[in-house]
Motif scaffolding. Structure first.
Motif, short mmCIF file in Angstrom:
data_model
loop_
_atom_site.label_atom_id
_atom_site.label_comp_id
_atom_site.label_asym_id
_atom_site.label_seq_id
_atom_site.Cartn_x
_atom_site.Cartn_y
_atom_site.Cartn_z
N SER A 1 36.91 51.24 54.13
CA SER A 1 37.67 51.96 53.19
C SER A 1 38.21 50.92 52.33
CB SER A 1 39.00 52.72 53.88
OG SER A 1 39.85 51.48 54.20
N GLN A 2 38.86 51.61 51.06
CA GLN A 2 39.26 50.96 50.02
C GLN A 2 40.41 51.30 49.56
OE1 GLN A 2 37.13 50.76 46.14
NE2 GLN A 2 35.29 51.49 47.34
N ALA A 3 41.15 50.52 48.94
CA ALA A 3 42.44 51.33 48.31
C ALA A 3 43.17 50.18 47.46
CB ALA A 3 43.54 51.56 49.43
N CYS B 1 47.66 45.30 44.79
CA CYS B 1 46.40 44.58 45.25
C CYS B 1 45.13 45.47 45.88
CB CYS B 1 46.75 43.90 46.55
SG CYS B 1 47.62 42.39 46.15
N ILE B 2 44.11 44.86 45.83
CA ILE B 2 42.94 45.58 46.37
C ILE B 2 42.79 45.37 47.64
CG2 ILE B 2 40.36 45.87 46.38
CD1 ILE B 2 40.15 44.87 43.68
N THR C 1 41.15 43.69 57.57
CA THR C 1 41.81 44.14 56.52
C THR C 1 42.04 43.26 55.57
OG1 THR C 1 42.96 45.79 58.34
CG2 THR C 1 43.85 45.52 55.94
N ASN C 2 41.57 43.26 54.30
CA ASN C 2 41.56 42.25 53.34
C ASN C 2 42.29 42.63 52.11
OD1 ASN C 2 39.24 40.29 54.49
ND2 ASN C 2 38.70 42.35 54.72
N PHE C 3 43.08 41.60 51.60
CA PHE C 3 43.83 42.13 50.18
C PHE C 3 43.38 40.90 49.22
CE2 PHE C 3 46.57 43.51 53.72
CZ PHE C 3 46.85 44.81 53.54
N ALA D 1 35.44 45.64 45.70
CA ALA D 1 35.07 46.80 46.67
C ALA D 1 33.70 46.96 46.36
CB ALA D 1 35.95 47.85 46.26
N GLU D 2 33.06 47.01 44.97
CA GLU D 2 31.79 47.33 44.86
C GLU D 2 30.76 46.26 45.39
OE1 GLU D 2 34.30 47.79 42.91
OE2 GLU D 2 34.26 49.02 41.53
N HIS D 3 31.18 45.02 44.86
CA HIS D 3 30.30 43.85 45.41
C HIS D 3 30.40 43.78 46.96
CE1 HIS D 3 31.14 41.86 41.34
NE2 HIS D 3 30.12 42.43 41.26
#
Lengths: 245, 245
Positions: free
Chosen positions: A111-113, A133-134, A151-153, A163-165
């Motif tokens: 997931s991304q946010a 932040c992403i 979980t990464n920020f 995210a895309e990368h």
DNA sequence: CCGAAATGTCTAATAATGTAGACAACTATA
DNA sequence: TATAGTTGTCTACATTATTAGACATTTCGG
């Protein structure tokens, strides 16, 4: 050593699960390396002081994990024994550096946010609480077995397309490189071990009571500017963390 | 966060124990800091989807650990919450560096022996298998609570009186100093998390199913010559390991 | 080919866990 | 002093885990 293989009753942990844990640790300890076989059920039952059926439950659980395989008439063979050894060096790279230990390692983006961060995360990244932040959630697997979830920020200004990368490259290190940061280092890392929660059990395909090692890490660019806040949970029975100087 | 507090059945881990683990982690997570109270039993039972009696078993176990205390008519109070933070730096000192976190830290010598070593230990100390070493077993406590137990090996030629010094001084670092080695550094450290075995449960006063972090470390003098092989098991719910650069 | 040794499967009995409900005892507050 | 909200205790019962024994099936070596 020869520690007595004792199991305790009425402790809230079923005997078969205690026994499974002990056998698992014997396997990764190399106790059965000579023969490549687990002792016969009847022998184990004697060692642990329980009924053969109880031992069978334990072995069934281990077979379910893919750790052993029983063959009627022959015995129960050890299938796998190693823990993956994760280096924790100044050059962080949790998901890399596995060397020849696994044929294939991939990180899958769950997931991304984009959301405002506070507390730990903001402090670690040295940004004002409430800054966007992403956030990326990943599961990393080696040869198809999940070994960690994280979980990464990331600061959104500097790495707009993380995210895309990550999705395309299957690796945070490679995604950083694609964003123009070929190298990064560890600023701080804290480790805690605890029981896995329900989400982790599902993501890492663990059974309840399983252990995770939670690493809370802040990584920075070569100038020491924080670029990543990561909370990584390793399936404890699948890894060994090697601290390098 | 607000992870769903899910428990699973038929997993070999009793519901009350799973619930105890979840509540314990909520406590150390600071979830109940505002009131200093655990939610009422009936509320917890609702959250976890179990009977109130099952929650009571979990709370009884936590009360037994000294983590909470129930008072009839009022509720259940949180008694203790912190984990000790252990620094793992190049200057090792597992049992030191606790700073102001505890009033009193002592290492108690459980046993000593002189015996030939092999395998891991010999390789780590870079001595021939079969060479005699001093083996010391310790339990370290902070403010009376055991936090780690360790098995240590030292080359006998270089440190003939380690046992006496450790016994007298209550610290390996101080014993090294008394043996003429004021400073030592980490050569390698590996971490693994697993369930505690029977001996560890007893030494660390843990309840079955509890987790230990096992650190296997080789320490050396400033010239890089190995002087200590240590296998230290930390009570996972009492510590946090902080890796320093 | 036989027999020893191992795992696989079944039935039944017993012990440990979990559920359900009722009510007592205590605390705090209106 | 009521009353609501909480923990403490008891009984009864349902579900799950463990033990016990018997026997089938498979493998391997003499």
């Amino acid at each position: 050593m020869n520690a007595k293989k004792a199991v305790e009753r009425q402790t809230g942990v079923a005997l078969w699960r205690q026994i499974a844990d002990l056998i698992r640790s014997s396997i990764s300890n190399g106790d059965y390396d000579q023969t490549g076989m687990v002792p016969p059920e009847i022998v184990l039952a004697g060692q642990f002081g329980v009924n053969r059926h109880t031992v069978r439950s334990a072995l069934a659980a281990l077979a379910d994990e893919g750790l052993v395989q029983a063959i009627q008439g022959r015995g129960t063979m050890v299938q796998r024994k190693e823990r993956l050894s994760f280096p924790i060096s100044r050059r962080t790279r949790f998901s890399q550096g596995l060397g020849g230990q696994a044929r294939e390692t991939v990180a899958k983006l769950l997931s991304q946010a984009v959301l405002p961060v506070a507390g730990d995360v903001a402090a670690g990244l040295r940004i004002a609480p409430g800054t966007d932040c992403i956030q990326l959630s990943l599961v990393s697997s080696a040869d198809g077995r999940p070994v960690s979830c994280s979980t990464n920020f990331f600061p959104i200004g500097r790495f707009p397309h993380m995210a895309e990368h990550v999705e395309k490259l299957g690796s945070i290190t490679k995604a950083f490189a694609a964003e123009g940061l070929p190298d990064y280092v560890r600023i701080s890392t804290e480790l805690v071990a605890r029981h896995a929660d329900a989400e982790e059990l599902a993501l890492l395909r663990l059974s309840p009571g399983a252990i995770v090692i939670e690493a809370t890490a802040v990584n920075g660019d070569p100038d020491g500017v924080p670029v990543q806040f990561a909370r990584t949970r390793f399936a404890a029975d699948r890894v060994k963390l090697k601290i390098e100087t």
